[in-house]
Design a protein around this motif. Sequence first.
Motif, PDB file in Angstrom:
ATOM      1  N   ILE A  66       3.626   5.651 -12.571  1.00 16.04           N
ATOM      2  CA  ILE A  66       3.900   7.084 -12.696  1.00 16.04           C
ATOM      3  C   ILE A  66       5.260   7.245 -13.344  1.00 16.04           C
ATOM      4  N   LEU A  98      -0.436  10.797  -1.870  1.00 14.04           N
ATOM      5  CA  LEU A  98      -1.325   9.648  -2.002  1.00 14.04           C
ATOM      6  C   LEU A  98      -1.236   8.740  -0.792  1.00 14.04           C
ATOM      7  N   LYS A 109      -4.562  -0.373   0.566  1.00 13.78           N
ATOM      8  CA  LYS A 109      -4.063  -1.675   0.107  1.00 13.78           C
ATOM      9  C   LYS A 109      -3.169  -1.438  -1.098  1.00 13.78           C
ATOM     10  N   LYS A 142       0.847  -1.190   0.000  1.00 17.24           N
ATOM     11  CA  LYS A 142       0.000   0.000   0.000  1.00 17.24           C
ATOM     12  C   LYS A 142       0.889   1.248   0.000  1.00 17.24           C
ATOM     13  N   VAL A 143       0.294   2.391  -0.349  1.00 15.66           N
ATOM     14  CA  VAL A 143       1.093   3.595  -0.557  1.00 15.66           C
ATOM     15  C   VAL A 143       0.796   4.667   0.479  1.00 15.66           C
ATOM     16  N   LYS A 144       1.851   5.244   0.988  1.00 10.80           N
ATOM     17  CA  LYS A 144       1.713   6.479   1.793  1.00 10.80           C
ATOM     18  C   LYS A 144       2.918   7.324   1.433  1.00 10.80           C
ATOM     19  N   LEU A 145       2.684   8.316   0.590  1.00  8.37           N
ATOM     20  CA  LEU A 145       3.803   8.915  -0.120  1.00  8.37           C
ATOM     21  C   LEU A 145       3.494  10.343  -0.523  1.00  8.37           C
ATOM     22  N   GLU A 146       4.500  11.191  -0.412  1.00  9.76           N
ATOM     23  CA  GLU A 146       4.363  12.553  -0.925  1.00  9.76           C
ATOM     24  C   GLU A 146       5.704  12.953  -1.535  1.00  9.76           C
ATOM     25  N   THR A 147       5.681  13.415  -2.767  1.00 12.92           N
ATOM     26  CA  THR A 147       6.928  13.821  -3.423  1.00 12.92           C
ATOM     27  C   THR A 147       6.838  15.288  -3.851  1.00 12.92           C
ATOM     28  N   ASP A 148       8.004  15.901  -4.054  1.00 13.60           N
ATOM     29  CA  ASP A 148       8.074  17.300  -4.495  1.00 13.60           C
ATOM     30  C   ASP A 148       7.864  17.433  -5.989  1.00 13.60           C
ATOM     31  N   LYS A 149       8.139  16.334  -6.704  1.00 10.26           N
ATOM     32  CA  LYS A 149       8.157  16.406  -8.166  1.00 10.26           C
ATOM     33  C   LYS A 149       7.740  15.034  -8.711  1.00 10.26           C
ATOM     34  N   PRO A 150       7.441  14.956  -9.991  1.00 11.00           N
ATOM     35  CA  PRO A 150       7.077  13.653 -10.557  1.00 11.00           C
ATOM     36  C   PRO A 150       8.305  12.733 -10.558  1.00 11.00           C
ATOM     37  N   ILE A 151       8.150  11.510 -10.099  1.00 13.27           N
ATOM     38  CA  ILE A 151       9.244  10.529 -10.182  1.00 13.27           C
ATOM     39  C   ILE A 151       8.683   9.248 -10.793  1.00 13.27           C
ATOM     40  N   ARG A 152       9.588   8.301 -11.049  1.00 12.58           N
ATOM     41  CA  ARG A 152       9.184   7.049 -11.669  1.00 12.58           C
ATOM     42  C   ARG A 152       8.689   6.095 -10.577  1.00 12.58           C
ATOM     43  N   ILE A 153       7.458   5.659 -10.684  1.00 11.34           N
ATOM     44  CA  ILE A 153       6.893   4.760  -9.674  1.00 11.34           C
ATOM     45  C   ILE A 153       6.222   3.579 -10.362  1.00 11.34           C
ATOM     46  N   HIS A 154       6.578   2.389  -9.921  1.00 13.55           N
ATOM     47  CA  HIS A 154       5.945   1.188 -10.448  1.00 13.55           C
ATOM     48  C   HIS A 154       5.505   0.348  -9.249  1.00 13.55           C
ATOM     49  N   ILE A 155       4.217   0.367  -9.000  1.00 10.81           N
ATOM     50  CA  ILE A 155       3.684  -0.447  -7.902  1.00 10.81           C
ATOM     51  C   ILE A 155       2.666  -1.400  -8.495  1.00 10.81           C
ATOM     52  N   THR A 202      -3.105   4.912   0.280  1.00  9.27           N
ATOM     53  CA  THR A 202      -4.079   3.865  -0.050  1.00  9.27           C
ATOM     54  C   THR A 202      -4.193   2.878   1.110  1.00  9.27           C
ATOM     55  N   HIS A 215       2.515  13.315 -12.655  1.00  9.93           N
ATOM     56  CA  HIS A 215       2.668  14.429 -11.708  1.00  9.93           C
ATOM     57  C   HIS A 215       3.348  13.963 -10.426  1.00  9.93           C
ATOM     58  N   VAL A 257       3.466  13.172  -6.415  1.00  8.04           N
ATOM     59  CA  VAL A 257       2.547  12.260  -5.742  1.00  8.04           C
ATOM     60  C   VAL A 257       2.183  12.756  -4.354  1.00  8.04           C
ATOM     61  N   ILE A 276       0.085   1.076  -9.765  1.00 12.50           N
ATOM     62  CA  ILE A 276       0.438   2.477  -9.990  1.00 12.50           C
ATOM     63  C   ILE A 276       1.573   2.575 -10.996  1.00 12.50           C
TER      64      ILE A 276
END
Lengths: 308, 308
Positions: free
Chosen positions: B109, B99, B103, A96-109, B101, B95, B97, B107
């Motif tokens: 990005i 976020l 679970k 699960k995600v709990k995340l905050e970034t300053d800018k767009p980054i590469r994310i693969h979940i 969730t 963009h 993040v 994703i």
Amino acid sequence: MKYIIGHISPDTDTICSALVYEDYLKQKNIEAKAYALGHLNNETKFVFKKFNVKEPEHIHEIPKNSEIILLDHNEETQSINNINDLDIVEIIDHHKVKLETDKPIRIHIEPLGSSCSIIAKKYFKSGREISPQNASLLLAGIISDTLHFRSPTTTDQDKELTEKLNKIAQIEDLEKFSLEMFNAKSDLGNIDTEELIKLDYKVFDFAEGQKFGIGVMETTDKEFGLKRKDEIVKKLKEIKEKDNLQGIYFMIIDILEEEGYTLCADEEDSKLFIKLFNTEDQNGVLFVDNVVSRKKQIMPIFQQYFNK
Amino acid sequence: MKYIIGHISPDTDTICSALVYEDYLKQKNIEAKAYALGHLNNETKFVFKKFNVKEPEHIHEIPKNSEIILLDHNEETQSINNINDLDIVEIIDHHKVKLETDKPIRIHIEPLGSSCSIIAKKYFKSGREISPQNASLLLAGIISDTLHFRSPTTTDQDKELTEKLNKIAQIEDLEKFSLEMFNAKSDLGNIDTEELIKLDYKVFDFAEGQKFGIGVMETTDKEFGLKRKDEIVKKLKEIKEKDNLQGIYFMIIDILEEEGYTLCADEEDSKLFIKLFNTEDQNGVLFVDNVVSRKKQIMPIFQQYFNK
């Protein structure tokens, strides 16, 4: 140079996915190196010895402003201490995600059974070559995180990827291999109580001021944990106070029987768990049947409770 | 049936990526339908008319517990009203993040110039077929979000994907097409002031109680906005109070000159902007040269300021 790091209290999936992703990036001419945030557990050590792989270096702090790739986690509380001074450039995960970034980054979940499954998929999709050694490490990660398909987090894709990987790794008897892994994980020798609790331990920040620690001991020998109940409960109380937690739990998971035995720091934590999981206190132990996955069976229930 | 939705105040990229992703999922035998959260802007309408494509249906509320896929956004404040009653199963975005969730979900990005670039990449990687119509829509999304490569958010991949897509779409003169799009976007007729501000408007939740609204008007006719300065400022004040915002800005971006002209609700907002962007107040307008991207040039500066 990018640092690839798994979560603290490293397990087989986090270590193997990080290490094999280093190879994947190398094949793309991207310079990166995998590190472990802490000591490997006995299961992971067994895997590295069996396949003759050098363990990744340990690291506790990364130079300010370095680029890091998070493998198998995305929450700050589960990562390196000085994460706020670092530049997260990529995240690969199955939690699960709990995340905050300053800018767009590469994310693969992806909600697969392990991070190693995601890495394996990347190789097969791109047509890049996997060495038998790396295929073995990816297999170990999948088997470890899915408890060899016993966990409800297992997906069809994990099974298909396992089959494809084993065409390369050529491990003769996967069930035997998985039992060897689980027994290695269960062989904890004269481990110190705090280390036992922190073997596979995560802190979740459910809401403002609602931090909970949840440690899990997946084992084929539940008595090893249960007979140390009193010292574990004492240590849970200490950690709860020291780390200023709202609650703390230690769950002994019998992998083969697929049962969970939970220990709590105090009455308050016990009450909440009994309420959420509809169980009862049996001499200080809260038993839950058919519960083996913190991620799929424990966390969502806590999360829903706190989001109410 | 999964609902595919872009962000509120929809733009060409959010609408086109959602609509083409519906086709991609159809090819994977996944039932899904794209919807627009609000009226299409004139640029998007021009694109749909040019390529003879039916506009997606508008939607304002989705039945409780439905499965939704978020395209081109991931923050709650930019999504459908009742998002907390819905089950987010997938996110595709480019963009930053913010976020949380319950679970693990799927994703993807990537820091590319547009969400349409990510969708195009998915087609090319998987070898699925793109119709000329869908290739045209993806091209329109890339060109719109990157201001035909003028924006610093543009990556080499966006340019490569544009070339590959145009082998299918066969648009004769892409620069001419992009000017037609920008002129259509700039042709706002007798638009109402609040609509003008909300044409491309997002609320960012920088920190507890620090909500900022930032509207952008990308145009080839900056005078259209500047000559309505007084009514815009008056309306900004109203929105700031009504929506309980910490600050609100409206930026007129001259696409061709690559310049930004910012209007503020009040002295307080003006001071902060001047401090952050090292500019000055010229008769109520804050000029910034070479700034065209809210995402890459505006947001990170606010974000860093509030993370201090």
